[in-house]
Design an enzyme around this catalytic site. Structure first.
Site, PDB file in Angstrom:
ATOM      1  N   GLU A  15       0.746  -1.176  -0.092  1.00  0.00           N
ATOM      2  CA  GLU A  15      -0.055   0.054  -0.200  1.00  0.00           C
ATOM      3  C   GLU A  15       0.891   1.279   0.140  1.00  0.00           C
ATOM      4  O   GLU A  15       0.511   2.234  -0.839  1.00  0.00           O
ATOM      5  CB  GLU A  15      -0.907   0.067   1.297  1.00  0.00           C
ATOM      6  CG  GLU A  15      -1.873  -1.084   1.278  1.00  0.00           C
ATOM      7  CD  GLU A  15      -3.128  -0.942   0.247  1.00  0.00           C
ATOM      8  OE1 GLU A  15      -3.216   0.244  -0.220  1.00  0.00           O
ATOM      9  OE2 GLU A  15      -3.609  -2.008  -0.195  1.00  0.00           O
TER      10      GLU A  15
ATOM     11  N   THR B 170      -7.886   9.396  -1.396  1.00  0.00           N
ATOM     12  CA  THR B 170      -7.539   8.423  -0.726  1.00  0.00           C
ATOM     13  C   THR B 170      -6.613   8.728   0.678  1.00  0.00           C
ATOM     14  O   THR B 170      -5.888   9.321   0.373  1.00  0.00           O
ATOM     15  CB  THR B 170      -6.704   7.212  -1.505  1.00  0.00           C
ATOM     16  OG1 THR B 170      -7.582   6.741  -2.645  1.00  0.00           O
ATOM     17  CG2 THR B 170      -5.991   6.238  -0.677  1.00  0.00           C
TER      18      THR B 170
ATOM     19  N   ASP C  81      -7.564   7.496  -9.378  1.00  0.00           N
ATOM     20  CA  ASP C  81      -8.311   6.286  -9.670  1.00  0.00           C
ATOM     21  C   ASP C  81      -9.815   6.488  -9.665  1.00  0.00           C
ATOM     22  O   ASP C  81     -10.488   5.490  -9.796  1.00  0.00           O
ATOM     23  CB  ASP C  81      -7.813   5.207  -8.545  1.00  0.00           C
ATOM     24  CG  ASP C  81      -8.332   5.753  -7.154  1.00  0.00           C
ATOM     25  OD1 ASP C  81      -8.775   7.055  -6.937  1.00  0.00           O
ATOM     26  OD2 ASP C  81      -7.979   4.850  -5.975  1.00  0.00           O
TER      27      ASP C  81
END
Length: 316
Positions: free
Chosen positions: A101, A124, A119
């Site tokens: 990650e 995020t 994305d």
């Protein structure tokens, strides 16, 4: 989910890689596209340091269910009862996920992370890649605000509700990233991130793994799949992947071989990753989890060595 959910590197050259649930109504997490894994930043860094690589073919360690060793045919061991929930094993699981990650074994360094990685899921953020576009970040902030209504993120709740399910920043810019980073210095918010990670991803993975007769490695494979694909019954989400694997091999709880079943699960997961994003880098499966499986390390016991997105990691 952060560098999680598939680092989809733009396929601009033939040699480059492309690389949950909420109790309230919201977009189904299993319908989201796999995210570019927050590896956007790590991939840019890695790209500057290494030459472009040829497209990866199917990993040579993939095995057909028929290729079973004596170990494959053994029934599930009692050790599956402890598995990934043991404190040392849980810490190890967070390190391995963080390597994919965030490109680090220091998973605690990610609480304050926040970025739009392009994305289609908006911002995020946090240690497991909560997203403004996939309902989990909203769920986290709503729950946290109920206990601490004066927190720095509370003012963004109306905007978070409006952008939920989209990639929009409307009402979030320019202050939301700074507010997230500031609140991530608060121990209570870090604890809230831990609790949401466990509720949505870690605890269900351990519970499902135990029910299927899997030891620590199998429970970790379930955990990483939940983090990356999200829960849900869609064909490229966790339950869809598990269902496909179970059509090819029996779980240990059904009397099947543990290694054979996990091989089938990793095959199904790799397929799901490529369905979502053809050409995506699947090294978190190919040279990480499948490596542990090929070594027969069903207990996920250190020392461990693996590679993700061209970087090598070790746990002594």
């Amino acid at each position: 989910m952060k560098r999680a959910a598939a680092l989809v590197c733009a396929a601009v050259a033939s040699t480059a890689y492309l690389l949950v649930p909420a109790p309230t109504a919201g977009p189904a997490r299993d319908e989201r596209p796999a995210r570019p894994e927050r590896l956007a930043q790590a991939e840019r860094r890695a790209a500057a340091e290494r030459p472009a690589q040829p497209a990866r073919s199917a990993h040579p360690s993939r095995r057909a269910p028929a290729e079973r060793s004596a170990q494959d045919r053994r029934p599930a061991r009692p050790a599956a009862a402890a598995g990934l929930a043991a404190p040392a094993q849980k810490e190890l699981a967070q390190q391995i996920v963080a390597s994919a990650e965030n490109g680090t074994l220091d998973w605690r360094s990610a609480y304050g992370y926040v970025e739009d990685i392009g994305d289609g899921q908006g911002y995020t953020a946090g240690l497991i890649g909560f997203c403004t576009g996939t309902h989990d970040l909203l769920t986290l902030v709503e729950g946290y605000t109920r206990g601490r209504p004066d927190n720095a993120l509370a003012r963004y709740l109306p905007a978070l509700r409006r952008v939920d399910g989209t990639d929009s920043h409307a009402g979030l810019d320019p202050g939301f990233p700074a507010a997230w980073r500031a609140e991530s210095e608060v121990p209570a918010f870090r604890a809230a991130q831990d609790a949401e990670r466990d509720r949505v991803y870690f605890d269900p993975a351990v519970r499902r793994g135990r029910a299927d007769g899997l030891g620590a490695l199998g429970q970790f494979i379930y955990y990483d799949a939940l983090v990356f694909h999200g829960p849900g019954a869609g064909p490229t989400s966790f339950d869809g992947i598990r269902a496909r694997a179970m059509r090819r091999a029996r779980t240990p709880a059904e009397g099947g071989g543990e290694a054979a079943y996990l091989g089938a699960f990793l095959d199904a997961r790799r397929r799901a990753m490529l369905i979502r994003h053809p050409g995506v880098d699947t090294s978190r499966v190919d040279t990480s989890q499948r490596r542990f499986l090929g070594e027969g390390n069903l207990g996920l016991r250190p020392p461990l060595r693996w590679q993700v997105y061209g970087e090598t990691f070790r746990v002594p």
